[in-house]
Design a protein around this motif. Structure first.
Motif, mmCIF file in Angstrom:
data_model
loop_
_atom_site.group_PDB
_atom_site.id
_atom_site.type_symbol
_atom_site.label_atom_id
_atom_site.label_comp_id
_atom_site.label_asym_id
_atom_site.label_seq_id
_atom_site.Cartn_x
_atom_site.Cartn_y
_atom_site.Cartn_z
ATOM 1 N N TYR A 252 0.837 -1.209 0.000
ATOM 2 C CA TYR A 252 0.000 0.000 0.000
ATOM 3 C C TYR A 252 0.872 1.260 0.000
ATOM 4 O O TYR A 252 0.523 2.265 -0.632
ATOM 5 C CB TYR A 252 -0.922 0.000 1.212
ATOM 6 C CG TYR A 252 -2.082 -0.972 1.119
ATOM 7 C CD1 TYR A 252 -2.795 -1.109 -0.079
ATOM 8 C CD2 TYR A 252 -2.481 -1.736 2.211
ATOM 9 C CE1 TYR A 252 -3.867 -1.991 -0.172
ATOM 10 C CE2 TYR A 252 -3.556 -2.615 2.123
ATOM 11 C CZ TYR A 252 -4.236 -2.740 0.929
ATOM 12 O OH TYR A 252 -5.299 -3.604 0.831
ATOM 13 N N HIS A 253 1.990 1.195 0.694
ATOM 14 C CA HIS A 253 2.930 2.310 0.744
ATOM 15 C C HIS A 253 3.414 2.634 -0.675
ATOM 16 O O HIS A 253 3.421 3.806 -1.097
ATOM 17 C CB HIS A 253 4.104 1.916 1.639
ATOM 18 C CG HIS A 253 4.795 3.064 2.295
ATOM 19 N ND1 HIS A 253 5.414 2.968 3.514
ATOM 20 C CD2 HIS A 253 4.979 4.355 1.892
ATOM 21 C CE1 HIS A 253 5.940 4.142 3.840
ATOM 22 N NE2 HIS A 253 5.694 4.990 2.865
ATOM 23 N N ARG A 254 3.842 1.605 -1.377
ATOM 24 C CA ARG A 254 4.314 1.784 -2.754
ATOM 25 C C ARG A 254 3.184 2.233 -3.684
ATOM 26 O O ARG A 254 3.420 2.900 -4.692
ATOM 27 C CB ARG A 254 4.913 0.477 -3.284
ATOM 28 C CG ARG A 254 6.189 0.039 -2.596
ATOM 29 C CD ARG A 254 6.641 -1.322 -3.110
ATOM 30 N NE ARG A 254 6.879 -1.300 -4.555
ATOM 31 C CZ ARG A 254 6.831 -2.378 -5.327
ATOM 32 N NH1 ARG A 254 6.541 -3.574 -4.790
ATOM 33 N NH2 ARG A 254 7.059 -2.287 -6.629
ATOM 34 N N ASN A 256 0.857 4.233 -2.903
ATOM 35 C CA ASN A 256 0.405 5.555 -2.446
ATOM 36 C C ASN A 256 -0.967 5.509 -1.779
ATOM 37 O O ASN A 256 -1.751 6.462 -1.874
ATOM 38 C CB ASN A 256 0.388 6.568 -3.607
ATOM 39 C CG ASN A 256 1.788 6.828 -4.140
ATOM 40 O OD1 ASN A 256 2.737 6.967 -3.366
ATOM 41 N ND2 ASN A 256 1.926 6.872 -5.460
ATOM 42 N N SER A 258 -1.825 5.624 1.612
ATOM 43 C CA SER A 258 -1.208 5.858 2.921
ATOM 44 C C SER A 258 -2.062 5.375 4.084
ATOM 45 O O SER A 258 -1.546 4.784 5.048
ATOM 46 C CB SER A 258 -0.905 7.355 3.088
ATOM 47 O OG SER A 258 0.002 7.767 2.099
ATOM 48 N N ALA A 261 -1.948 1.669 4.235
ATOM 49 C CA ALA A 261 -0.602 1.257 4.651
ATOM 50 C C ALA A 261 -0.449 1.415 6.153
ATOM 51 O O ALA A 261 0.066 0.520 6.843
ATOM 52 C CB ALA A 261 0.449 2.084 3.917
ATOM 53 N N TYR A 265 0.362 -1.584 8.838
ATOM 54 C CA TYR A 265 1.529 -1.564 9.723
ATOM 55 C C TYR A 265 1.101 -1.656 11.193
ATOM 56 O O TYR A 265 1.722 -2.373 11.994
ATOM 57 C CB TYR A 265 2.346 -0.294 9.513
ATOM 58 C CG TYR A 265 3.077 -0.197 8.195
ATOM 59 C CD1 TYR A 265 3.686 -1.315 7.611
ATOM 60 C CD2 TYR A 265 3.174 1.030 7.521
ATOM 61 C CE1 TYR A 265 4.362 -1.208 6.408
ATOM 62 C CE2 TYR A 265 3.846 1.130 6.311
ATOM 63 C CZ TYR A 265 4.432 0.015 5.755
ATOM 64 O OH TYR A 265 5.112 0.121 4.566
ATOM 65 N N ASN A 281 8.765 1.508 8.886
ATOM 66 C CA ASN A 281 7.955 1.943 7.735
ATOM 67 C C ASN A 281 6.794 2.832 8.155
ATOM 68 O O ASN A 281 6.416 3.765 7.442
ATOM 69 C CB ASN A 281 7.437 0.727 6.970
ATOM 70 C CG ASN A 281 8.522 0.039 6.165
ATOM 71 O OD1 ASN A 281 9.469 0.673 5.731
ATOM 72 N ND2 ASN A 281 8.387 -1.270 5.978
ATOM 73 N N LYS A 284 8.026 6.283 8.517
ATOM 74 C CA LYS A 284 8.262 6.913 7.219
ATOM 75 C C LYS A 284 6.993 7.531 6.652
ATOM 76 O O LYS A 284 7.048 8.476 5.862
ATOM 77 C CB LYS A 284 8.825 5.891 6.228
ATOM 78 C CG LYS A 284 10.273 5.490 6.496
ATOM 79 C CD LYS A 284 10.729 4.451 5.485
ATOM 80 C CE LYS A 284 12.162 4.000 5.770
ATOM 81 N NZ LYS A 284 12.596 2.942 4.817
ATOM 82 N N LEU A 285 5.837 6.978 7.031
ATOM 83 C CA LEU A 285 4.564 7.546 6.569
ATOM 84 C C LEU A 285 4.348 8.947 7.149
ATOM 85 O O LEU A 285 3.701 9.773 6.563
ATOM 86 C CB LEU A 285 3.396 6.637 6.955
ATOM 87 C CG LEU A 285 3.109 5.453 6.037
ATOM 88 C CD1 LEU A 285 2.026 4.577 6.644
ATOM 89 C CD2 LEU A 285 2.699 5.908 4.661
#
Length: 285
Positions: A252-254, A256, A258, A261, A265, A281, A284-285
């Motif tokens: 989901y991060h890749r 987009n 968010s 994602a 997580y 990770n 990083k969001l």
């Protein structure tokens, strides 16, 4: 030894009454045998096997030891006892028992394989390889041994030999061999071969969540996000592992996405708070 084993057996029989009817019936049968002929090593052996089925390893060890005491050249009792001691990391004692089993019966393929596992655990890689190869010479169609030899070659960084052994075991539908072969191909960036192997494994074992997970990873690396999401969700529906959720979060991060994602997580960390990759990770969001 004799009074102690009798006392231990009586205690065990008393405990057995709270177990299932089938289990009690089998123990009653073995109890009758022990009462009639205590000196029969086979009776102790059978009780030990049932105890292993019940995951009562400590008592099983005692009964196997008594079986071997009564019949010192009982090769199957020696092999099974050696295996149990191996799981308890009593490698030196395990090795002695397994080696004795192979000396009593030089055609005992399983004992040679188990001896190889114990040798490998102690770092005796050369002797472990000899034991595995001996087992395979005695029993050609032996996927468990091919798998273990593959692990030995992987441990000693002999990757071509390792791949060959995993591939051979996989031909006999050995799930762990498939899993290791997939990881080996993936780590060498042989992604097409890895994907083909994953598809074969998933086709053979459609209910195995690890192959669903590997399929999701493979599709993700190809940029096929919809297919990847589908297989992550299938894996999670089968077994909700933290790692599955974490990798779904990466997808989901890749992609987009968010919010999704972040939720993935967070779910991963709820399942396993020590999963550092998910925590990193998430930051990083």
């Amino acid at each position: 030894t004799y009074p102690f084993v009798i006392l231990m057996f009586v205690s065990f029989v008393l405990r057995s009454h709270v177990r299932s009817y089938n289990w009690k019936t089998e123990i009653d049968l073995f109890s009758d045998g022990l009462t009639v002929c205590y000196q029969n090593a086979k009776v102790h052996y059978n009780i030990a096997k049932k105890l292993v089925d019940e995951k009562n390893v400590d008592d099983a060890v005692l009964f196997y030891k008594e079986s071997v005491r009564l019949e010192p050249e009982y090769e199957h009792a020696l092999n099974n006892l050696g295996n149990l001691l191996k799981t308890q990391k009593k490698f030196a004692e395990s090795e002695n028992l397994l080696r004795k089993a192979t000396e009593i019966n030089p055609k005992f393929a399983a004992a040679f394989m188990n001896l190889g596992i114990v040798e490998q655990a102690q770092g005796n890689f050369y002797q472990a390889e000899k034991d595995y190869l001996k087992a395979l010479a005695l029993r050609n169609n032996y996927p468990d041994c091919q798998f273990n030899l593959g692990n030995l070659y992987l441990k000693t960084n002999q990757l071509k030999k390792s791949e060959l052994r995993f591939a051979t075991a996989a031909k006999y539908k050995h799930q762990l061999a498939f899993a290791n072969l997939i990881i080996l191909l993936d780590e060498q960036e042989r992604l097409e071969e890895a994907h083909t192997t994953i598809m074969e494994a998933h086709g053979l074992f459609p209910a195995n969540p690890e192959f669903m997970f590997q399929m999701a990873n493979s599709f993700g690396k190809q940029g096929k996000f919809v297919e990847s999401e589908k297989f992550y969700q299938k894996a999670i529906a089968t077994e909700a592992k933290a790692l599955y959720w974490s990798n779904l979060g990466v997808l989901y991060h890749r992609w987009n996405k968010s919010e999704q994602a972040m939720a993935a997580y967070q779910t991963a960390l709820q399942l396993d708070s020590s999963l550092s990759s998910a925590r990193l990770n998430l930051k990083k969001l």
